[in-house]
Write a protein that holds these residues in place. Structure first.
Motif, PDB file in Angstrom:
ATOM      1  N   ASN A   1      -0.149   4.916   1.655  1.00  0.00           N
ATOM      2  CA  ASN A   1       0.335   4.909   3.044  1.00  0.00           C
ATOM      3  C   ASN A   1       0.174   3.496   3.585  1.00  0.00           C
ATOM      4  N   ALA A   2       0.579   3.279   4.818  1.00  0.00           N
ATOM      5  CA  ALA A   2       0.404   1.940   5.408  1.00  0.00           C
ATOM      6  C   ALA A   2      -0.250   2.050   6.783  1.00  0.00           C
TER       7      ALA A   2
ATOM      8  N   ILE B   1       5.657 -14.144   4.074  1.00  0.00           N
ATOM      9  CA  ILE B   1       4.278 -14.267   3.593  1.00  0.00           C
ATOM     10  C   ILE B   1       3.750 -12.847   3.368  1.00  0.00           C
TER      11      ILE B   1
ATOM     12  N   SER C   1       0.810  -1.223   0.000  1.00  0.00           N
ATOM     13  CA  SER C   1       0.000   0.000   0.000  1.00  0.00           C
ATOM     14  C   SER C   1       0.850   1.283   0.000  1.00  0.00           C
TER      15      SER C   1
ATOM     16  N   GLN D   1      -1.478  -9.501  13.050  1.00  0.00           N
ATOM     17  CA  GLN D   1      -1.290  -8.183  13.656  1.00  0.00           C
ATOM     18  C   GLN D   1      -2.302  -7.916  14.765  1.00  0.00           C
TER      19      GLN D   1
ATOM     20  N   ILE E   1     -10.303  -1.617   6.817  1.00  0.00           N
ATOM     21  CA  ILE E   1      -8.895  -1.964   7.085  1.00  0.00           C
ATOM     22  C   ILE E   1      -8.420  -2.754   5.865  1.00  0.00           C
TER      23      ILE E   1
ATOM     24  N   GLY F   1      -7.083  -3.944  14.615  1.00  0.00           N
ATOM     25  CA  GLY F   1      -8.230  -3.437  15.360  1.00  0.00           C
ATOM     26  C   GLY F   1      -8.493  -1.976  15.087  1.00  0.00           C
TER      27      GLY F   1
ATOM     28  N   GLU G   1       4.794   0.597  14.372  1.00  0.00           N
ATOM     29  CA  GLU G   1       3.839  -0.499  14.201  1.00  0.00           C
ATOM     30  C   GLU G   1       4.080  -1.221  12.867  1.00  0.00           C
TER      31      GLU G   1
END
Ligand SMILES: Cc1cc2nc3c(=O)[nH]c(=O)nc-3n(C[C@H](O)[C@H](O)[C@H](O)COP(=O)(O)OP(=O)(O)OC[C@H]3O[C@@H](n4cnc5c(N)ncnc54)[C@H](O)[C@@H]3O)c2cc1C
Length: 281
Positions: free
Chosen positions: A203-204, A49, A14, A121, A111, A124, A276
């Motif tokens: 962005n991520a 992965i 992304s 991850q 998300i 949330g 993160e």
């Protein structure tokens, strides 16, 4: 099995960063995945992965290969039990559940993840996360396929056993409930995302974990870093906990900006922000 040579990082992640990956494998099924893993291990080839690539900063220097589980995309919903393979799109899953008035996955709408990446991850939002609804997962552990209970997955804030092992999530089983206005709630969350997140740029998602009792975005904003740039990466004006790619950014630019933010916020507040996002170099 499909093998893509010199896969463009920008097409599979992304952040859409510059560079190429030597090889990207797309196995058809578990048998092909197992054979591929044996081959990579026998030949000492690094691998990772790949889900939706929306939490990864991949460097053009990364010398390993990627394995995309996009063919692992079956979904079975029986009453309140949802059995879904790791490559399934999380927002699509949220939508399929909502169509059946099943609630619990509303937070996940918007998300940009695969189910496998979200489990890894413990993704949330809005006070909810994957660990609240997952019952168990089918995983590949070396050459064995086994079932992990929720407890065995050791979920924490944006954390799970998958982050600390070589386990591959093949399937997740969610236990949901029937509810009202599921679509309405999802729309509310999506509207909020569109309002607050710089979705107009690659962005991520959030760069830093919120330190206990603080908002990472507010700390960065208070340090006057909104709009701060390293080459083509920039701290978003819309949300300071987002780094955006405004052109032809490289992973190294993102990493440099992350370090600048960490140093400045640490100098100003004494708080060290914890990243993160995952860096593959
Ligand atoms: C606009 C935007 C908004 C976002 N909002 C949120 C948000 O609200 N909440 C949130 O938590 N995150 C958010 N994110 C970040 C990201 O979407 C999540 O971290 C998501 O869980 C990543 O999933 P992925 O499939 O893209 O994983 P990837 O980025 O492809 O991979 C991440 C890690 O998961 C591992 N992985 C992937 N699949 C498997 C598998 N099957 N088995 C084992 N390991 C696996 C990978 O090897 C890698 O280590 C957002 C990102 C963007 C771009």
């Amino acid at each position: 099995m499909r093998i893509i040579n010199k896969a463009k990082i920008s097409e599979y992640t992304s952040y859409k960063l510059d560079g190429e990956i030597k090889k990207l494998y797309i196995p058809e099924d578990i048998l092909e995945l197992k054979k591929l893993l044996d081959y990579l291990k026998d030949n000492n080839i690094r691998y990772k992965i790949l889900g939706n690539g929306s939490n990864l900063i991949i460097s053009h220097k990364y010398d390993g290969v990627l394995i995309k589980l996009s063919k692992f995309d079956k979904l079975i919903i029986k009453d309140k039990c949802v059995k879904v393979m790791a490559g399934y799109n999380l927002s699509k899953l949220s939508l399929e559940c909502a169509k059946r008035n099943l609630c619990g996955l509303e937070f996940a709408y918007g998300i940009p993840a695969t189910v496998g990446g979200a489990v890894y991850q413990n993704a949330g939002a809005y006070g909810f996360n994957i660990s609240m609804i997952i019952k168990e997962a089918i995983v590949l552990d070396g050459n064995n396929i086994r079932t992990l209970s929720k407890d065995e997955m050791k979920f924490g804030y944006r954390d799970s056993i998958f982050k600390h092992s070589d386990l591959i999530c093949l399937e997740a089983i969610f236990e949901l409930e029937y509810g009202d206005n599921v679509m309405g709630k999802m729309k509310e969350y999506m509207d909020e995302r569109k309002l607050k997140q710089p979705l107009e740029y690659p962005n991520a998602g959030s760069v830093f974990v919120n330190p206990k009792g603080y908002s990472a975005g507010k700390l960065i904003e208070n340090s006057g870093l909104k709009g701060f740039k390293v080459n083509d990466v920039m701290v978003s004006y819309k949300h300071a906990n987002f780094i955006v790619n405004t052109g032809r950014a490289k992973a190294e630019d993102v990493i440099q900006l992350i370090k600048i933010i960490q140093n400045k916020v640490k100098d100003d507040t004494g708080i060290l922000l914890d990243c993160e996002q995952e860096y593959l170099e």
